[in-house]
Motif scaffolding. Structure first.
Motif, short mmCIF file in Angstrom:
data_model
loop_
_atom_site.label_atom_id
_atom_site.label_comp_id
_atom_site.label_asym_id
_atom_site.label_seq_id
_atom_site.Cartn_x
_atom_site.Cartn_y
_atom_site.Cartn_z
N GLU A 1 -31.01 0.33 -28.55
CA GLU A 1 -29.94 1.39 -28.29
C GLU A 1 -30.49 2.51 -27.60
OE1 GLU A 1 -27.88 2.18 -32.19
OE2 GLU A 1 -26.71 -0.24 -31.62
N CYS B 1 -31.21 2.67 -24.35
CA CYS B 1 -30.40 3.21 -23.69
C CYS B 1 -29.70 4.32 -23.19
CB CYS B 1 -29.48 2.37 -24.40
SG CYS B 1 -29.46 0.30 -23.64
N LYS C 1 -32.53 5.97 -21.37
CA LYS C 1 -32.17 5.89 -19.73
C LYS C 1 -31.16 7.06 -19.42
CE LYS C 1 -31.60 1.87 -16.99
NZ LYS C 1 -31.55 0.50 -16.75
N GLU C 2 -29.78 6.57 -20.28
CA GLU C 2 -28.46 7.15 -19.08
C GLU C 2 -29.02 8.75 -19.38
OE1 GLU C 2 -24.00 8.22 -20.72
OE2 GLU C 2 -26.01 7.15 -22.10
#
Length: 386
Positions: A29, A32, A35-36
Motif C-alpha cells: 500500500e 502504491c 508511486k501515485e
C-alpha cells in the motif's frame, strides 16, 4: 524493501522489519501511495520524504503545544520561573522580599492558577478591595500594582501575554487612591543638636550616621553600603556607588562630618564605614533612633505621619539647611541624587524667604524709578555693614 525509479535513478529504501509489525500488504500500500504521488507530482515521493514530512508535522505540533503552554502559564508560575530570577540578579535583598510579599500575599491569592492572559479588571478590583479591607496605605496599594505591571510587561516582551496590562486601563487608574507620602518635617538646628546628644548616649555609631545624614544628605541605604575606599579625605568628598537610582554620585563632606569620619577611620580600607556587631554590612537601623526621638519629645502631639520625625527627616533637614543658606534647587537635586528636578521641587517652599525678598527688591526698584531715588542692592541690604 521498496525499489523504484525517481529522477532517473533507481532508489531502494527500507520500509521496516516484520518483527516491528510491518506486513507485506502495508508495504505494498505504501509503495502504491508513493508511486501515485510521483505520478501526480504532489506529496512525499519517497519514504525519506514521508518521514521528513512527519518530522516537520511533529515539530509544528510540538511548537504549537509549547505556544499554548506559554499562553496558559499562570501569573505565579511566570513570576517564579522567569521574573523572580531577574529581580534577584538586579536588586537588593530587601527589594526582592517586598516583591515576593506583593505577589504571594496580595496578587496570587486572587488570580491563583488563572492563565495570565485571562486576568482582567475584575481580578484587579478584587486585589485592590482586599488591600483596602486590610487598611493598607495608598502607597502600598500603588506598589502592588506597580509590581503587577512590571511582571506583565516582562511577560509581554517574552511572548507570554499580549497587549497592555489591565492595570493601566484609564478606568482603573482613575479610581486608584491618590498618594502623597512626602515627608514634610525637618529639624531646627536646636532639635538637631538635642537629637545628636541623645543618640550619642545610646549609640555612637547611630549618632555618627545621623550626623552624616544631616551634614551630607545621605540616605540610610547609602550609609549602609558606604565603604572606606569611597571616602576621600583629600578632596573632602564621598563617592556613593550604591544608590537608590543605581547611579553613582559624589557628595561634598562638611568639616564636621569629616572630623567624625576621621575619628572612625580604621587602618585599612575596603571595610564598611558602619557595621553590625559581627562586622558585616548593616541591613537595618537600631530602634534606638526612635527611642531617642521619643525621649526628647520630637513627635509629642504629632498625629500627621508626614510630620513625624523619622531617620529620613535628617535628609530633609540637610535640604532645608542647604536652601536656607542660599543654595539652588538644581544644585540640591544633584547633591541628593534625585532622578528628576521635579522631586527636588518639593523643597521649593523652604526657599520662600528668598523669593519674598526678591519680590520686595523688585518692588523697591520700581518705586525708585518713579521717585528718582536709589535702590540699595539686595545683598547689601541683608546684613552688610558697609
Amino acid at each position: 524493501m521498496l525499489t523504484y525509479k525517481i529522477d532517473g535513478k533507481t532508489k531502494t529504501e527500507a520500509v521496516g522489519w516484520a518483527s516491528e509489525g510491518i506486513k507485506p500488504s502495508e508495504a505494498f500500500e505504501l509503495h502504491c501511495k508513493l508511486k501515485e504521488n510521483r505520478k501526480k507530482g504532489f506529496g512525499p515521493r519517497t519514504i525519506a520524504e514521508m518521514r521528513a514530512e512527519g518530522d516537520e508535522e511533529r515539530s509544528e505540533r510540538e511548537a504549537e503545544q509549547r505556544r499554548q503552554a506559554r499562553l496558559n502559564i499562570s501569573f505565579k508560575d511566570y513570576f517564579e520561573q522567569y521574573y523572580l530570577p531577574e529581580v534577584e540578579l538586579a536588586n537588593r535583598p530587601e527589594t526582592v522580599d517586598k516583591t515576593k510579599i506583593q505577589v504571594n500575599i496580595w496578587i496570587d491569592p486572587v488570580v491563583e492558577g488563572l492563565p495570565m492572559r485571562e486576568i482582567g479588571l475584575e481580578y484587579l478590583k478584587r486585589i485592590r478591595a482586599n488591600l483596602n479591607r486590610k487598611k493598607r496605605s495608598p502607597r502600598t496599594i500603588q506598589y502592588v500594582f506597580i509590581t503587577f505591571n512590571a511582571i506583565w510587561n516582562m511577560a509581554r516582551e517574552d511572548g507570554f501575554v499580549e497587549g497592555e496590562s489591565p492595570a493601566k486601563k484609564r478606568s482603573f487608574r482613575k479610581t486608584m487612591p491618590k498618594v502623597d507620602n512626602r515627608r514634610e518635617r525637618f529639624l531646627t538646628r536646636g532639635e538637631e543638636d538635642k537629637l545628636l546628644e541623645e543618640l550619642s548616649r545610646r549609640s555612637q555609631q547611630l549618632h555618627d550616621m545621623a550626623l552624616l545624614s544631616i551634614e551630607c544628605g545621605l540616605r540610610r541605604g547609602e550609609m549602609f553600603a558606604l565603604t572606606w575606599d569611597c571616602v576621600d579625605f583629600d578632596s573632602d568628598t564621598l563617592h556613593l556607588r550604591r544608590t537608590k537610582s543605581d547611579k553613582s554620585r559624589w557628595v561634598p563632606v562638611t568639616q564636621r562630618a569629616k572630623s567624625m569620619l576621621q575619628e572612625r577611620a580604621p587602618g585599612n580600607t575596603g571595610e564598611f564605614v558602619f557595621k553590625d556587631r559581627f562586622g558585616r554590612q548593616l541591613v537595618a537601623l537600631s530602634n534606638s533612633f526612635d527611642k531617642a526621638v521619643n525621649r526628647i519629645g520630637l513627635n509629642d502631639g504629632v498625629t500627621d505621619r508626614k510630620m513625624r520625625v523619622v531617620f529620613h527627616s535628617l535628609r530633609h533637614s540637610y535640604a532645608s539647611n542647604f536652601l536656607k543658606a542660599g543654595g539652588s534647587l538644581y544644585a540640591l537635586s544633584k547633591l541628593m541624587g534625585h532622578g528628576s528636578i521635579n522631586v527636588t521641587e518639593r523643597y521649593g517652599h523652604l526657599a520662600n524667604d528668598d523669593l519674598v525678598a526678591a519680590v520686595k527688591q523688585m518692588e523697591a526698584s520700581r518705586t525708585a524709578e518713579k521717585t528718582g531715588g536709589k535702590v540699595v542692592p539686595l545683598h547689601k541690604a541683608q546684613g552688610s555693614s558697609e
